[in-house]
Design an enzyme around this catalytic site. Structure first.
Site, PDB file in Angstrom:
ATOM      1  N   ASP A 134       3.077 -20.372   8.753  1.00  0.00           N
ATOM      2  CA  ASP A 134       4.646 -20.807   8.670  1.00  0.00           C
ATOM      3  C   ASP A 134       4.263 -20.826  10.504  1.00  0.00           C
ATOM      4  N   CYS A 192      13.928 -27.227 -17.661  1.00  0.00           N
ATOM      5  CA  CYS A 192      14.565 -25.922 -17.321  1.00  0.00           C
ATOM      6  C   CYS A 192      15.475 -27.201 -15.025  1.00  0.00           C
ATOM      7  N   CYS A 195      17.339 -24.047 -11.007  1.00  0.00           N
ATOM      8  CA  CYS A 195      17.525 -23.823  -9.779  1.00  0.00           C
ATOM      9  C   CYS A 195      19.016 -24.443  -9.537  1.00  0.00           C
ATOM     10  N   CYS A 199      22.432 -23.752  -6.870  1.00  0.00           N
ATOM     11  CA  CYS A 199      22.354 -23.539  -6.162  1.00  0.00           C
ATOM     12  C   CYS A 199      24.097 -24.039  -5.325  1.00  0.00           C
ATOM     13  N   CYS A 215      21.513 -26.100   3.642  1.00  0.00           N
ATOM     14  CA  CYS A 215      20.962 -24.819   2.163  1.00  0.00           C
ATOM     15  C   CYS A 215      21.104 -23.804   3.399  1.00  0.00           C
ATOM     16  N   CYS A 249      15.404 -17.969 -10.843  1.00  0.00           N
ATOM     17  CA  CYS A 249      13.688 -19.147 -11.817  1.00  0.00           C
ATOM     18  C   CYS A 249      13.398 -18.150 -13.051  1.00  0.00           C
TER      19      CYS A 249
HETATM   20  C1  B12 Z   1      10.835 -26.503   6.979  1.00  0.00           C
HETATM   21  C2  B12 Z   1      11.121 -24.967   5.846  1.00  0.00           C
HETATM   22  C3  B12 Z   1      11.901 -24.692   5.151  1.00  0.00           C
HETATM   23  C4  B12 Z   1      13.504 -25.781   5.275  1.00  0.00           C
HETATM   24  C5  B12 Z   1      13.498 -26.575   4.671  1.00  0.00           C
HETATM   25  C6  B12 Z   1      12.753 -26.529   2.799  1.00  0.00           C
HETATM   26  C7  B12 Z   1      11.948 -27.648   2.429  1.00  0.00           C
HETATM   27  N1  B12 Z   1      12.196 -27.383   0.854  1.00  0.00           N
HETATM   28  O1  B12 Z   1      11.131 -28.089   2.998  1.00  0.00           O
HETATM   29  C8  B12 Z   1      14.697 -24.400   5.047  1.00  0.00           C
HETATM   30  C9  B12 Z   1      15.090 -24.174   6.038  1.00  0.00           C
HETATM   31  C10 B12 Z   1      15.567 -25.159   4.129  1.00  0.00           C
HETATM   32  C11 B12 Z   1      13.448 -23.328   4.038  1.00  0.00           C
HETATM   33  C12 B12 Z   1      14.127 -22.346   3.281  1.00  0.00           C
HETATM   34  C13 B12 Z   1      12.923 -21.881   3.187  1.00  0.00           C
HETATM   35  N2  B12 Z   1      11.621 -21.337   3.021  1.00  0.00           N
HETATM   36 CO1  B12 Z   1      11.134 -22.234   4.187  1.00  0.00          CO
HETATM   37  N3  B12 Z   1       9.628 -23.461   5.510  1.00  0.00           N
HETATM   38  C14 B12 Z   1       9.495 -24.160   5.818  1.00  0.00           C
HETATM   39  C15 B12 Z   1       8.199 -24.786   6.806  1.00  0.00           C
HETATM   40  C16 B12 Z   1       7.883 -24.700   7.845  1.00  0.00           C
HETATM   41  C17 B12 Z   1       7.618 -26.367   6.143  1.00  0.00           C
HETATM   42  C18 B12 Z   1       7.898 -26.938   5.167  1.00  0.00           C
HETATM   43  C19 B12 Z   1       8.184 -28.315   5.197  1.00  0.00           C
HETATM   44  O2  B12 Z   1       6.967 -29.103   5.179  1.00  0.00           O
HETATM   45  N4  B12 Z   1       9.070 -29.514   4.375  1.00  0.00           N
HETATM   46  C20 B12 Z   1       9.213 -30.015   4.167  1.00  0.00           C
HETATM   47  C21 B12 Z   1       9.121 -31.190   2.771  1.00  0.00           C
HETATM   48  C22 B12 Z   1       8.876 -32.566   2.846  1.00  0.00           C
HETATM   49  O3  B12 Z   1       7.310 -30.509   2.012  1.00  0.00           O
HETATM   50  P1  B12 Z   1       6.991 -30.364   1.318  1.00  0.00           P
HETATM   51  O4  B12 Z   1       8.232 -28.829   0.592  1.00  0.00           O
HETATM   52  O5  B12 Z   1       6.003 -28.701   1.793  1.00  0.00           O
HETATM   53  O6  B12 Z   1       6.569 -30.726   0.640  1.00  0.00           O
HETATM   54  C23 B12 Z   1       4.820 -30.876   0.481  1.00  0.00           C
HETATM   55  C24 B12 Z   1       4.296 -31.339  -0.397  1.00  0.00           C
HETATM   56  O7  B12 Z   1       4.040 -29.593  -0.747  1.00  0.00           O
HETATM   57  C25 B12 Z   1       4.466 -32.271  -1.113  1.00  0.00           C
HETATM   58  N5  B12 Z   1       5.303 -32.348  -2.413  1.00  0.00           N
HETATM   59  C26 B12 Z   1       5.942 -31.685  -2.715  1.00  0.00           C
HETATM   60  N6  B12 Z   1       6.901 -31.235  -3.321  1.00  0.00           N
HETATM   61  C27 B12 Z   1       5.900 -32.337  -4.536  1.00  0.00           C
HETATM   62  C28 B12 Z   1       6.416 -32.335  -5.624  1.00  0.00           C
HETATM   63  C29 B12 Z   1       5.092 -32.257  -7.149  1.00  0.00           C
HETATM   64  C30 B12 Z   1       5.537 -32.836  -8.219  1.00  0.00           C
HETATM   65  C31 B12 Z   1       3.681 -32.978  -5.899  1.00  0.00           C
HETATM   66  C32 B12 Z   1       2.793 -34.211  -6.215  1.00  0.00           C
HETATM   67  C33 B12 Z   1       3.846 -33.127  -4.191  1.00  0.00           C
HETATM   68  C34 B12 Z   1       5.255 -32.734  -3.760  1.00  0.00           C
HETATM   69  O8  B12 Z   1       4.383 -33.324  -0.666  1.00  0.00           O
HETATM   70  C35 B12 Z   1       5.184 -32.757   0.746  1.00  0.00           C
HETATM   71  C36 B12 Z   1       5.250 -33.387   2.077  1.00  0.00           C
HETATM   72  O9  B12 Z   1       5.569 -34.502   2.342  1.00  0.00           O
HETATM   73  C37 B12 Z   1       7.137 -23.938   5.512  1.00  0.00           C
HETATM   74  C38 B12 Z   1       6.027 -23.811   6.735  1.00  0.00           C
HETATM   75  C39 B12 Z   1       4.916 -24.750   6.159  1.00  0.00           C
HETATM   76  N7  B12 Z   1       4.547 -24.708   7.326  1.00  0.00           N
HETATM   77  O10 B12 Z   1       4.424 -25.164   5.364  1.00  0.00           O
HETATM   78  C40 B12 Z   1       8.190 -23.027   5.296  1.00  0.00           C
HETATM   79  C41 B12 Z   1       7.723 -22.379   3.469  1.00  0.00           C
HETATM   80  C42 B12 Z   1       7.353 -23.402   2.781  1.00  0.00           C
HETATM   81  N8  B12 Z   1       9.084 -21.598   2.914  1.00  0.00           N
HETATM   82  C43 B12 Z   1       9.127 -20.635   2.917  1.00  0.00           C
HETATM   83  C44 B12 Z   1       9.934 -19.885   2.478  1.00  0.00           C
HETATM   84  C45 B12 Z   1       9.368 -18.249   1.931  1.00  0.00           C
HETATM   85  C46 B12 Z   1      11.612 -20.513   2.382  1.00  0.00           C
HETATM   86  C47 B12 Z   1      12.433 -19.624   1.974  1.00  0.00           C
HETATM   87  C48 B12 Z   1      12.364 -19.736   0.159  1.00  0.00           C
HETATM   88  C49 B12 Z   1      13.324 -18.355   2.758  1.00  0.00           C
HETATM   89  C50 B12 Z   1      14.734 -18.546   2.241  1.00  0.00           C
HETATM   90  N9  B12 Z   1      14.640 -17.188   1.740  1.00  0.00           N
HETATM   91  O11 B12 Z   1      15.571 -18.107   3.125  1.00  0.00           O
HETATM   92  C51 B12 Z   1      13.888 -20.895   1.570  1.00  0.00           C
HETATM   93  C52 B12 Z   1      13.762 -21.645   0.101  1.00  0.00           C
HETATM   94  C53 B12 Z   1      14.569 -22.633   0.472  1.00  0.00           C
HETATM   95  C54 B12 Z   1      13.820 -23.805  -0.529  1.00  0.00           C
HETATM   96  N10 B12 Z   1      14.302 -24.191  -1.866  1.00  0.00           N
HETATM   97  O12 B12 Z   1      13.219 -24.162  -0.136  1.00  0.00           O
HETATM   98  C55 B12 Z   1       7.896 -20.299   2.045  1.00  0.00           C
HETATM   99  C56 B12 Z   1       7.731 -21.250   0.863  1.00  0.00           C
HETATM  100  C57 B12 Z   1       6.565 -20.213   0.014  1.00  0.00           C
HETATM  101  C58 B12 Z   1       6.617 -20.720  -1.539  1.00  0.00           C
HETATM  102  N11 B12 Z   1       6.322 -19.596  -2.139  1.00  0.00           N
HETATM  103  O13 B12 Z   1       7.129 -21.809  -1.883  1.00  0.00           O
HETATM  104  C59 B12 Z   1       7.356 -21.497   3.306  1.00  0.00           C
HETATM  105  C60 B12 Z   1       5.621 -22.118   3.219  1.00  0.00           C
HETATM  106  C61 B12 Z   1       6.775 -20.419   4.340  1.00  0.00           C
HETATM  107  C62 B12 Z   1       5.133 -19.255   3.899  1.00  0.00           C
HETATM  108  N12 B12 Z   1       4.316 -19.339   4.590  1.00  0.00           N
HETATM  109  O14 B12 Z   1       5.240 -18.657   3.328  1.00  0.00           O
HETATM  110  N13 B12 Z   1      11.810 -23.846   4.662  1.00  0.00           N
HETATM  111  S1  SF4 Z   2      11.869 -24.017 -10.277  1.00  0.00           S
HETATM  112 FE1  SF4 Z   2      12.589 -22.289 -11.929  1.00  0.00          FE
HETATM  113  S2  SF4 Z   2      14.413 -22.391 -11.971  1.00  0.00           S
HETATM  114 FE2  SF4 Z   2      13.920 -24.125 -11.339  1.00  0.00          FE
HETATM  115  S3  SF4 Z   2      13.676 -25.612 -12.493  1.00  0.00           S
HETATM  116 FE3  SF4 Z   2      11.380 -25.147 -12.404  1.00  0.00          FE
HETATM  117  S4  SF4 Z   2      11.469 -22.973 -13.846  1.00  0.00           S
HETATM  118 FE4  SF4 Z   2      13.529 -23.968 -13.459  1.00  0.00          FE
HETATM  119  S1  SF4 Z   3      21.297 -22.666  -0.274  1.00  0.00           S
HETATM  120 FE1  SF4 Z   3      18.792 -23.326   0.320  1.00  0.00          FE
HETATM  121  S2  SF4 Z   3      17.954 -21.399  -0.117  1.00  0.00           S
HETATM  122 FE2  SF4 Z   3      19.889 -20.777  -1.412  1.00  0.00          FE
HETATM  123  S3  SF4 Z   3      19.737 -21.880  -3.637  1.00  0.00           S
HETATM  124 FE3  SF4 Z   3      20.801 -23.507  -2.319  1.00  0.00          FE
HETATM  125  S4  SF4 Z   3      18.479 -24.001  -1.863  1.00  0.00           S
HETATM  126 FE4  SF4 Z   3      17.500 -22.104  -2.720  1.00  0.00          FE
END
Ligand code: B12
Ligand code: SF4
Ligand code: SF4
Length: 311
Positions: A134, A192, A195, A199, A215, A249
């Site tokens: 991260d 499913c 999530c 939310c 979020c 989930c």
């Molecule tokens: C910005 C960020 C956030 C933002 C935006 C979240 C988001 N969903 O993007 C906010 C502040 C909201 C956030 C919240 C959380 N985050 Co955060 N966050 C990040 C960060 C720094 C960047 C993510 C990013 O690049 N987002 C931009 C989007 C476009 O990118 P992406 O979703 O990763 O998607 C890419 C690929 O995965 C792929 N992809 C995505 N979806 C799909 C689907 C398919 C079918 C395919 C083929 C490809 C694909 O394409 C995208 C390329 O653009 C990462 C760390 C990192 N450097 O990666 C942590 C990270 C994602 N976060 C993390 C965590 C733990 C959280 C929270 C759970 C924290 C909490 N409990 O409050 C929440 C979860 C909220 C949620 N449902 O996402 C963890 C996730 C761990 C995991 N098991 O996935 C990470 C990886 C940090 C870490 N080092 O562990 N986060």
């Molecule tokens: S992430 Fe978990 S809760 Fe969300 S659709 Fe997939 S299985 Fe269901």
């Molecule tokens: S507010 Fe963000 S972290 Fe909370 S349930 Fe919705 S997407 Fe997940």
């Protein structure tokens, strides 16, 4: 007694990573993430990064690991589970589970440093590379999928078929060639939509896409400045982060395991009662959240999240 064949470097890395508290390890070829480009672009163009200006920077670097490590050959992805079966005091303002331990940025970096040193020792020469959690423009979830560690759920998180999604991701980017693993196949969410349906702020706007503006995790951790009345209503009851889309989930419902080799739980945080949260002062805040990720929001951030007056 028969001698077993010597283990490969890859096997030894996996064994060492497990010793260091990582539950799963995957290897991917360090190549341009061209298939992710459009998704990232769309996400940014829709303004889903909200106030996280840093997400707009280093677009190319986010897709290309060789811009972070010259001659990068391999990305090693590591999963660190924090799903350990304890709970916060009943009715206390919610703190995301990952923050119940020492700040993972510090904790995991220490462990990865040891892993890098181990690889150098195994090779007999210093390995060239860097490690992150991260902390850099890296699409961590995309690498984890490519390394075979799981799929991106509809909540946008990386789900490992055995560990679920209560995991943190970390990676080593090395100029060392190691055999890549198979990418994870199609996602296993099926029909499913729990999530998305659960939310409270409808922040999951499409399968795997989160609008950070809506979020609670973004609002309580990353958002700077005061809240509007609407934002106060959105974050109600959340002190730091949000786990709702993971708690519902089914992949996180498997029996919890006792985790070994992990950072200690912050028992002070877990035992804070609603009344104690109401009256927390800066001194208590410093004491309870010393070394914790909660410090990212700061005392004033937590007070804002809880809609309280400063002491
Ligand atoms: C910005 C960020 C956030 C933002 C935006 C979240 C988001 N969903 O993007 C906010 C502040 C909201 C956030 C919240 C959380 N985050 Co955060 N966050 C990040 C960060 C720094 C960047 C993510 C990013 O690049 N987002 C931009 C989007 C476009 O990118 P992406 O979703 O990763 O998607 C890419 C690929 O995965 C792929 N992809 C995505 N979806 C799909 C689907 C398919 C079918 C395919 C083929 C490809 C694909 O394409 C995208 C390329 O653009 C990462 C760390 C990192 N450097 O990666 C942590 C990270 C994602 N976060 C993390 C965590 C733990 C959280 C929270 C759970 C924290 C909490 N409990 O409050 C929440 C979860 C909220 C949620 N449902 O996402 C963890 C996730 C761990 C995991 N098991 O996935 C990470 C990886 C940090 C870490 N080092 O562990 N986060
Ligand atoms: S992430 Fe978990 S809760 Fe969300 S659709 Fe997939 S299985 Fe269901
Ligand atoms: S507010 Fe963000 S972290 Fe909370 S349930 Fe919705 S997407 Fe997940």
């Amino acid at each position: 007694m028969e001698n077993s064949p010597p283990k490969s470097l890859k096997e030894n890395i996996c064994i060492k990573a497990a010793e260091l508290g990582f539950e799963a390890v995957g290897f991917a070829k360090a190549e341009h993430l061209s298939s992710e480009k459009e998704r990232l672009n769309n996400w940014l163009n829709q303004g889903f990064q909200a106030g996280m200006g840093y997400m707009e920077k280093h677009f190319e670097m986010r897709l290309n690991p060789t811009l972070l490590v010259e001659e990068a050959k391999t990305v090693i992805s590591l999963l660190y589970s924090y799903n350990q079966g304890e709970e916060q005091a009943t009715d206390a303002p919610r703190v995301a589970r990952y923050a119940w331990f020492r700040d993972y940025h510090k904790e995991l970096k220490q462990r990865m440093k040891v892993l890098m040193e181990f690889i150098s020792l195994e090779l007999g020469t210093p390995v060239n590379g860097r490690y992150f959690t991260d902390s850099a423009p890296v699409l961590e979830r995309a690498w984890a999928v490519r390394s075979g560690l799981g799929w991106i759920g509809k909540n946008s998180l990386l789900i490992h078929p055995k560990l679920g999604s209560f995991t943190l991701l970390a990676e080593l980017i090395l100029d060392l060639e190691l055999e890549p693993d198979q990418p994870f196949g199609p996602g296993l969410c099926g029909a499913c939509t729990r999530c998305i349906d659960s939310c409270p702020t409808s922040a999951i706007v499409a399968a795997g896409v989160v609008n950070s503006n809506l979020c609670i995790s973004y609002l309580t951790i990353e958002h700077k400045g005061e809240f509007t009345q609407e934002q106060h209503t959105m974050v109600d009851g959340h002190a730091f982060g949000c786990d709702i889309c993971q708690e519902v989930c089914p992949w996180n419902k498997k029996p919890l395991r006792v985790l070994s080799g992990k950072a200690d739980l912050n028992r002070g945080l877990l035992s804070l009662t609603p009344a104690q949260w109401q009256s927390i002062d800066p001194e208590q805040f410093e004491k309870i959240f010393f070394g914790s990720a909660v410090k990212r929001a700061g005392y004033s951030g937590i007070i804002r999240n809880l809609n309280q007056q400063k002491q």
